[in-house]
Design an enzyme around this catalytic site. Sequence first.
Site, PDB file in Angstrom:
ATOM      1  N   GLY A 163       0.791  -1.219   0.000  1.00 18.50           N
ATOM      2  CA  GLY A 163       0.000   0.000   0.000  1.00 18.50           C
ATOM      3  C   GLY A 163       0.825   1.272   0.000  1.00 18.50           C
ATOM      4  N   ASN A 203      -8.314   4.692   8.389  1.00 19.21           N
ATOM      5  CA  ASN A 203      -7.790   3.507   9.071  1.00 19.21           C
ATOM      6  C   ASN A 203      -7.850   3.589  10.587  1.00 19.21           C
ATOM      7  OD1 ASN A 203      -5.723   5.544   8.337  1.00 19.21           O
ATOM      8  ND2 ASN A 203      -4.404   4.295   9.646  1.00 19.21           N
ATOM      9  N   GLN A 235      -8.297  -0.002   3.335  1.00 22.80           N
ATOM     10  CA  GLN A 235      -9.175  -0.591   4.354  1.00 22.80           C
ATOM     11  C   GLN A 235     -10.485  -1.131   3.797  1.00 22.80           C
ATOM     12  OE1 GLN A 235      -8.567  -1.153   7.570  1.00 22.80           O
ATOM     13  NE2 GLN A 235      -6.551  -0.196   7.596  1.00 22.80           N
ATOM     14  N   SER A 244      -3.782  -3.042  -0.611  1.00 23.41           N
ATOM     15  CA  SER A 244      -2.679  -3.792   0.001  1.00 23.41           C
ATOM     16  C   SER A 244      -3.195  -5.147   0.447  1.00 23.41           C
ATOM     17  CB  SER A 244      -2.115  -3.017   1.203  1.00 23.41           C
ATOM     18  OG  SER A 244      -1.010  -3.699   1.762  1.00 23.41           O
ATOM     19  N   ALA A 245      -2.567  -6.213  -0.035  1.00 24.85           N
ATOM     20  CA  ALA A 245      -3.094  -7.568   0.152  1.00 24.85           C
ATOM     21  C   ALA A 245      -3.230  -7.974   1.611  1.00 24.85           C
ATOM     22  CB  ALA A 245      -2.202  -8.572  -0.585  1.00 24.85           C
ATOM     23  N   HIS A 246      -2.302  -7.554   2.454  1.00 26.54           N
ATOM     24  CA  HIS A 246      -2.314  -8.075   3.823  1.00 26.54           C
ATOM     25  C   HIS A 246      -3.457  -7.521   4.667  1.00 26.54           C
ATOM     26  CE1 HIS A 246      -0.648  -4.815   6.503  1.00 26.54           C
ATOM     27  NE2 HIS A 246      -0.303  -4.319   5.332  1.00 26.54           N
ATOM     28  N   THR A 282      11.625  -7.913 -11.029  1.00 26.14           N
ATOM     29  CA  THR A 282      10.982  -9.203 -11.291  1.00 26.14           C
ATOM     30  C   THR A 282       9.746  -9.356 -10.423  1.00 26.14           C
ATOM     31  OG1 THR A 282      13.099 -10.205 -11.855  1.00 26.14           O
ATOM     32  CG2 THR A 282      11.311 -11.707 -11.254  1.00 26.14           C
ATOM     33  N   CYS A 338       0.827   1.621  12.404  1.00 29.50           N
ATOM     34  CA  CYS A 338       2.072   2.127  11.826  1.00 29.50           C
ATOM     35  C   CYS A 338       2.717   3.190  12.696  1.00 29.50           C
ATOM     36  CB  CYS A 338       1.804   2.702  10.437  1.00 29.50           C
ATOM     37  SG  CYS A 338       1.165   1.482   9.266  1.00 29.50           S
TER      38      CYS A 338
END
Length: 399
Positions: free
Chosen positions: A72, A150, A178, A198-200, A236, A324
Amino acid sequence: MTGRIYLDHAATTPVRDEVLAAMLPYFGEAGFNASSLHAEGRSARAGLDGARERVARLLGARTREIVFTGGGSESDNLAILGAARARDARHIVSAATEHHAVLHALDVLRAEGREVTLLPVDAAGRISLDEFRTALRPDTGLVTLMLANNELGTIHPIAELAALARERGILFHTDAVQAPGRIRCDVAELGVDLLTLSAHKFYGPKGAGVLYVREGTPLVPLVVGGGQEAGLRAGTENVAAIAGLARALELAVLELPDEAPRLAALRERFEETVLREIPGTRINGAGARRLPSLSSVAFDELGAAELLARLDLEGLAVSAGSACSSGAVEPSHVLVATGAPAWVANGTIRFSFGRLTGEEETSELCRRLPGILKEMREPARFLGTNAVGLTMGRSEVGR
């Protein structure tokens, strides 16, 4: 960790079994470079292309509008710095309650000589459409406003805000980190030019993100090299993480009709218990449209560091506003922006519900919390039995 209750889903979520299963082939038999032309590389490329197609479909986008990133914060930086520099935007509009990934990117633009306007918010964290309209100028080149906050969970009317910007030819970015699994997230409905995921945050792997880039949106890369991701993000591709992200988003969208009301019911039950059984409390953001999963609660007479330490000792995993910045002792910049009184800014805890919280965990939370708070507000009794644990907790939080 038997007996513990995880209430910090806004900070991160564990990888689901289905997501891990989608990732595993790319750690083994398909774990090759997607840019290679041989059969092994083509196998990895097929996985990458398939993931991009699924993410695009789930977001209501075109396949070529999906850029994979490392998360993110990277997506926010690429959107804000990349768009402002490509447009040579002299003026950018945002809000004081944005995530630090946005605010610090805006600091970089200020250092480049660009002007930034941070919109104020009301007590519930809401942006005024009239103030937004007034902030837009002839030289405004970019707007960046989050879809859902958030810390408070406040949801901004992004479709309306983006429409106002679009009328003036201004690019619009939204940090929607979120949103997945909690509210709808469709780029066509939102009408934005750039969108961050953001995947997590939705049970995918860490280190994997998405930036939606509407076709024709000018953007310069931050990372240059091999030309991957249509030249916008060299390096990559991490096909395993990208495959996991796509599967996690697929599940989040599929389960949203059932999961969102389930989370809302748990949050409402929790907040009713807090207000009824714990004196000196306030629900931050009450009255605004909020994420169904998030509850920001202020407790009078107690500081966030003390609360975090004690709740952790009692088996409750929570955070003080944004994870964070939870290692810091300063009040949350989001709460300060809402004009919250000192006791709210200094004594707020964020409870965020998710797949690890069901009826049983919520009942246990509602049972434990009033007693913990009552004990903490009786210093002599509390310090007599828990002084060592509290000191250790304060030290940990302060690091």
